[in-house]
Design an enzyme around this catalytic site. Structure first.
Site, PDB file in Angstrom:
ATOM      1  N   SER A 254     -23.675  22.709   3.227  1.00  0.00           N
ATOM      2  CA  SER A 254     -22.669  21.982   3.978  1.00  0.00           C
ATOM      3  C   SER A 254     -21.989  20.977   3.087  1.00  0.00           C
ATOM      4  CB  SER A 254     -23.315  21.249   5.148  1.00  0.00           C
ATOM      5  OG  SER A 254     -24.085  20.184   4.627  1.00  0.00           O
ATOM      6  N   LYS A 255     -20.748  20.688   3.446  1.00  0.00           N
ATOM      7  CA  LYS A 255     -19.990  19.779   2.589  1.00  0.00           C
ATOM      8  C   LYS A 255     -20.527  18.364   2.650  1.00  0.00           C
ATOM      9  CE  LYS A 255     -16.253  19.271   5.917  1.00  0.00           C
ATOM     10  NZ  LYS A 255     -14.899  19.630   6.237  1.00  0.00           N
ATOM     11  N   ARG A 256     -21.404  18.097   3.595  1.00  0.00           N
ATOM     12  CA  ARG A 256     -22.054  16.785   3.650  1.00  0.00           C
ATOM     13  C   ARG A 256     -22.972  16.598   2.437  1.00  0.00           C
ATOM     14  NH1 ARG A 256     -19.974  14.251   6.901  1.00  0.00           N
ATOM     15  NH2 ARG A 256     -19.435  14.810   9.022  1.00  0.00           N
ATOM     16  N   GLU A 407     -11.288  13.387   6.507  1.00  0.00           N
ATOM     17  CA  GLU A 407     -11.461  14.772   6.977  1.00  0.00           C
ATOM     18  C   GLU A 407     -10.416  15.148   8.024  1.00  0.00           C
ATOM     19  OE1 GLU A 407     -13.486  17.006   5.825  1.00  0.00           O
ATOM     20  OE2 GLU A 407     -14.565  15.640   4.510  1.00  0.00           O
ATOM     21  N   ARG A 469     -19.145  10.249  -1.593  1.00  0.00           N
ATOM     22  CA  ARG A 469     -20.559  10.580  -1.375  1.00  0.00           C
ATOM     23  C   ARG A 469     -21.431   9.953  -2.462  1.00  0.00           C
ATOM     24  NH1 ARG A 469     -21.126  15.551   0.483  1.00  0.00           N
ATOM     25  NH2 ARG A 469     -19.360  14.819   1.698  1.00  0.00           N
TER      26      ARG A 469
END
Ligand code: GLU
Length: 503
Positions: A254-256, A407, A469
């Site tokens: 996941s892009k998280r 986003e 991030r």
């Protein structure tokens, strides 16, 4: 007689091109090539609200960048077109009508409120939420009367009320699922558009797809698809569900947690051939255990039964290592220079930067210290410079909120980016100049660099996301991160304050 092999890749153009799409495309291509077959690219844009032309273009371009070639598709035509589902609406409607005429599908007039109530009750009773079959009891006449009166309806698939569906998965063998677990799937929405399930099956059949090779998240939908093949009296294709890519902690990629956009890898300076090689290593090992191979080499020796079912871990460090090997072992010095120039050391890219750098330049040696971060995958961050004058816990919150807000941007450009920050400053009741230094640092790793919004625009959403991030990770490692509980309450507060969804 065995059918000619035809595989397909069927992306939905609803966002940035995803590495998972490339991974599926690669194995569909390898299988088709190995069997002298063809691979079709079909655009599944049945979700009219979320599908965009930009996303479709980006998906096609990024697959091409990786060297993945398809034989038929919206860009190159073929004998089974159109290859965009939105252009096949009439075909889908005819098939829905056929099912209605047979009595294998039925119109459902239930309102959203009723469906919510049913769902809530089922959840309370710890049952799998599914449609309760309410409109199945309507007679044809009653249903017709409601339709004639202009009542809104969807068309649902009739599912056997008991028994099981057993189908063969090329990689797993027999799979059995109780019909009780399967919902009466909506096949056509009230706007007349088909859903994925109907369009996918109809198009796979009409496009003569012999092998459906897709992600394992579709296993639970396969009974509905098999049932549709049965109702239409068509032979189903062979199904093979590949394991999904995983983050290093084994959760679904996941892009998280990882960059998932193909363009991230292009922009961060990875070679397309290293990237497709790496994707080819995901869940597959060549019979001779070779680690470096091209798409054609993968295809030559491809044997789908060698795919492993354990979720392959997408590990950036391993990809980077492989990319390094390509640079040293596969390219000549001259080729590396050429690739570097194509990457970012070209007039087009420099011209994007120059207008913002010019004011601050006295000679060329100033350029790299100023603009180097636009060429860097991960600028180095320091805790104290990162937080500057902001409370460390506020820094984490601001970075997280910014991540969510970015986003929401549909079209990545300077003005939309600037708007996000204006909005954050307003909502947080702070001055823009109070919050910007944090982002300046997170993006460039420095206090003196280029204008932040332009820099973010030039970097692109994928690289920006990773920088935010990284900054969050640094704060967490210094004890200034968000706890699980803190994140939950921030999310709640964010939804109230900023509205809308969190991606
Ligand atoms: N449109 C679906 C997707 O985006 C395709 C799934 C399939 O291959 O059947 O994943």
């Amino acid at each position: 007689m065995t059918r000619p092999v035809r595989t397909r890749i069927a992306p939905s153009p609803t966002g940035a091109p995803h590495v998972g799409t490339a991974y599926m495309a690669l194995f569909n291509l390898a299988f088709a090539q190995k069997n002298q077959g063809k691979m079709v690219l079909r655009i599944e844009d049945t979700d009219q609200e979320r599908s965009t032309e930009e996303s479709e273009d980006a998906i096609l371009q990024s697959l091409q960048w990786l060297g993945i070639k398809w034989d038929e598709g919206p860009d190159r035509g073929g004998d089974f077109g159109p290859y965009r589902q939105s252009e096949r609406k009439d075909i889908h409607s005819e098939h829905v009508q056929l099912l209605l005429d047979q009595g294998n599908a039925y119109p459902c007039f239930c309102t959203a409120e009723r469906l919510n109530e049913v769902r809530a009750k089922q959840m309370q009773a710890k049952e799998t939420p599914r449609y309760d079959g309410h409109c199945l009891s309507l007679s044809r006449e009653e249903a017709q009367r409601k339709m004639d009166a202009g009542e809104k309806y969807v068309v649902r698939l009739k599912i056997p009320s008991e028994g099981q569906c057993t189908f063969n998965d090329e990689l797993r063998g027999e799979v059995t699922i109780d019909w009780k677990q399967i919902d009466h799937q909506v096949l056509q929405k009230s706007d007349g558009f088909p859903t994925y399930h109907l369009a996918n099956v109809v198009d796979d059949h009409l496009m003569e797809i012999s092998h459906v090779i897709r992600g394992e998240e579709w296993i639970s939908s396969t009974p509905k698809h098999i049932l549709l093949y049965e109702y239409f009296k068509w032979d189903p294709p062979v199904f093979a569900h590949l394991p999904l890519l995983r983050n290093p902690d084994k959760s679904k990629l996941s892009k998280r947690k990882n960059p998932t956009g193909i363009n991230y890898y292009r922009d961060a300076g990875y070679l397309p051939e290293a990237m497709s090689n790496y994707l080819g290593m995901m869940g597959y090992t060549l019979p001779d255990q070779r680690e470096i191979f091209s798409i054609d080499e993968l295809s030559e020796s491809f044997d789908i039964s060698r795919m492993s079912l354990g979720g392959p871990i997408f590990d950036l460090a391993k990809l980077k290592w492989l990319n390094g090997r390509y640079l040293r072992e596969k390219l000549t010095g001259e080729e590396v220079v050429k690739r570097l120039l194509e990457w970012k050391l070209n007039p087009e890219f420099l011209e994007k930067i120059l207008p913002h750098a010019l004011q601050r330049l006295e000679n060329f040696s100033d350029f790299i210290p100023l603009a180097g971060f636009l060429f860097d995958e991960h600028p180095t961050l320091h805790f104290s410079s990162l937080i500057g004058k902001i409370e460390p816990s506020d820094a984490s919150k601001l970075l997280k909120v910014c991540e969510w807000e970015l986003e929401k941007i549909n079209s990545w450009d300077r003005d939309n980016i600037a708007q996000v920050f204006q909005n954050i400053a307003e909502k947080e009741e702070k001055k823009l100049k109070e919050i910007l230094p944090l982002f300046f640092q997170a993006i460039s790793g420095s206090n003196v660099s280029l204008p932040i919004f332009d820099s973010m625009n030039i970097l692109g959403v994928d690289l920006v996301r990773i920088r935010l991030r990284r900054a969050l990770e640094l704060l967490a490692s210094e004890g200034a991160g968000l706890s699980k509980k803190g994140l939950k309450s921030l999310e709640k507060q964010y939804r109230i304050q900023y509205g809308d969804r969190i991606n």
